[in-house]
Scaffold this active site. Structure first.
Site, PDB file in Angstrom:
ATOM      1  N   THR A 287     -18.964  31.658 -54.367  1.00  0.00           N
ATOM      2  CA  THR A 287     -20.145  32.502 -54.552  1.00  0.00           C
ATOM      3  C   THR A 287     -21.435  31.697 -54.472  1.00  0.00           C
ATOM      4  OG1 THR A 287     -21.317  33.748 -56.271  1.00  0.00           O
ATOM      5  CG2 THR A 287     -19.691  32.209 -57.053  1.00  0.00           C
ATOM      6  N   ASP A 288     -22.535  32.382 -54.162  1.00  0.00           N
ATOM      7  CA  ASP A 288     -23.848  31.720 -54.192  1.00  0.00           C
ATOM      8  C   ASP A 288     -24.281  31.408 -55.629  1.00  0.00           C
ATOM      9  OD1 ASP A 288     -24.397  34.327 -55.034  1.00  0.00           O
ATOM     10  OD2 ASP A 288     -25.954  34.722 -53.538  1.00  0.00           O
ATOM     11  N   GLU A 289     -23.628  32.040 -56.619  1.00  0.00           N
ATOM     12  CA  GLU A 289     -24.079  31.880 -58.010  1.00  0.00           C
ATOM     13  C   GLU A 289     -23.892  30.441 -58.520  1.00  0.00           C
ATOM     14  OE1 GLU A 289     -23.215  35.175 -60.586  1.00  0.00           O
ATOM     15  OE2 GLU A 289     -23.006  36.541 -58.883  1.00  0.00           O
TER      16      GLU A 289
ATOM     17  N   TYR B  99     -19.103  32.683 -65.661  1.00  0.00           N
ATOM     18  CA  TYR B  99     -18.481  32.994 -64.366  1.00  0.00           C
ATOM     19  C   TYR B  99     -18.837  31.936 -63.324  1.00  0.00           C
ATOM     20  CZ  TYR B  99     -18.254  34.988 -59.658  1.00  0.00           C
ATOM     21  OH  TYR B  99     -18.039  35.166 -58.309  1.00  0.00           O
TER      22      TYR B  99
ATOM     23  N   LYS C  92     -16.500  29.147 -61.333  1.00  0.00           N
ATOM     24  CA  LYS C  92     -16.369  29.089 -59.869  1.00  0.00           C
ATOM     25  C   LYS C  92     -16.814  27.719 -59.347  1.00  0.00           C
ATOM     26  CE  LYS C  92     -15.415  31.911 -57.245  1.00  0.00           C
ATOM     27  NZ  LYS C  92     -14.084  32.300 -56.668  1.00  0.00           N
TER      28      LYS C  92
END
Ligand code: NAD
Ligand code: TYD
Length: 352
Positions: free
Chosen positions: A133-135, A159, A163
């Site tokens: 993810t970009d997060e 989260y 990741k």
């Protein structure tokens, strides 16, 4: 065959359906634990397709994964399986560490054991594609350039931290053991079969049910929206032509403040399914308490993927959101299946 993990979830489910829509595609072994987010109804149309083998199980189960890899002589693994919802990670981070970190570690170890025993030519052909993810890159200010693949990792939520940890493991298994991995870091997806705990499906279903449309804080947080089928085409492209050990950002070039996204959904619903009282669905917008540690802005620079592999998204936000709203209007049976007791418990816990 290829092994897809998390293929009963939102993106994995779309990936499996799109992959098998190609009549000459390789078969799929679909390993999914069927958590609250896994839904076999998404895969209903594959019931009589012998190329799809569903296995309920955990990516953290080393023996199970190794036996599936051997039994089906797997050529590539696409790892979607994860706990994926930021708000749930705030309420209970433990599952996120278990699946996203420990689970990915066990999966990598099983894949390494299998891959080490392959012939030299099979070793070269094998791929482990990790979907991230970009997060993991953290939060941008309004004037920062979009995230590129060289941005440092600065995850802010349980989260995104879990990741980020999984991405680091994948990277290390390449550098240390030579495992042929590629990682994709993708922006917010939307589209069919999206579980209604995330913003877009939640707003569509709440609007139709006459319920409040909850906006966290001031609603000016920005996300970069990607239609899920564009994400699936990017993954297929990376799988066939991506360079080993590389990461590729995948995004839709569609930065939007949350409030604009909600207004866009309301105006589509206003024309497709007008409210009986003549009001706009926007009248249901309600401001609620902000998410703790809420990242202000994500934006993906997907130019590497376009430059090196020729991929770009097919949908604009306007075309993708129109298709998405229409899909939810047309698929009441799928919706009824996901709005279970446990979903109602979640809504009560999060929004009360
Ligand atoms: P999802 O929550 O809809 O689906 C996750 C799936 O994984 C579910 O079917 C679940 O049953 C399964 N699963 C969970 N734990 C498992 C385990 N231990 N073993 C096997 N299966 C397990 O998630 P999604 O939105 O489809 O996201 C898929 C992947 O893409 C995730 O890795 C997520 O981090 C990443 N991603 C998602 C988005 C997004 O906008 N949804 C954006 C970028 C990246
Ligand atoms: P979400 O769909 O949970 O994705 P993510 O947190 O991974 O970006 O949320 C998208 C944005 O919408 C995020 O800024 C949080 C916001 N949001 C709301 O304002 N209200 C809601 O009820 C939800 C679920 C999200």
């Amino acid at each position: 065959m290829i092994l897809v993990t998390g293929g009963a979830g939102f993106i994995g489910g779309n990936f499996v359906l799109d992959w098998l829509a190609n009549p000459v595609a390789k078969g799929i072994v679909n390993l999914d634990k069927l958590t609250y987010a896994g839904n076999l109804a998404t895969l209903k149309s594959l019931k009589n397709d012998a190329r799809h083998i569903f296995v309920q199980g955990d990516i953290g189960d080393y023996d199970l994964v190794l036996s599936l890899l051997k039994k089906h002589q797997i050529l590539a693994v696409v790892n979607f399986a994860a706990e994926s919802h930021v708000d749930r990670s705030i309420h209970g981070p433990g599952e996120f560490i278990q699946t996203n970190v420990v689970g990915t570690f066990n999966l990598l170890e099983a894949v390494r054991a299998y891959w080490s025993d392959l012939s030299d030519s099979a070793k070269k052909e094998f791929r482990f594609l990790h979907v991230s993810t970009d997060e993991v890159y953290g939060s941008l200010s309004p004037t920062d350039p979009a995230f590129s693949e060289t941005n440092p990792y600065e995850p802010n939520s349980p989260y995104s931290a879990s990741k980020a940890a999984s991405d680091h493991l994948v990277r290390a298994w390449h550098h240390t053991y030579g495992l042929p991995v590629i990682t994709t870091n993708c922006s917010n997806n939307y589209g069919p079969y999206h579980f209604p705990e995330k913003l877009i499906p939640l707003v569509i279903l709440n609007a139709l049910a006459g319920k409040p449309l909850p906006i966290y804080g001031d609603g000016q947080q920005i996300r970069d929206w990607l239609y899920v089928k564009d994400h699936c085409s990017a993954i297929r492209r990376v799988l066939e032509a991506g360079k080993l050990g590389e990461t590729y950002n995948v995004g839709g070039w569609n930065e939007k403040p949350n409030l604009d996204v909600v207004h866009a959904i309301c105006s589509i619903l206003d024309s497709l399914r007008p409210k009986t009282d003549g009001a706009s669905y926007a009248s249901q917008i309600t401001y609620v308490k902000d998410r703790p540690g809420h990242d202000r802005r994500y934006a993906i620079d997907a130019s590497k993927l376009q430059r090196e592999l020729g991929w770009k998204p097919a949908e604009t936000f306007e075309t993708g959101i129109q298709k998405t709203v229409q899909w939810y209007l047309d698929n009441q049976e799928w919706i009824d299946g996901v709005i279970s007791g446990s979903y109602r418990d979640w809504v009560k816990k999060q929004y009360n």
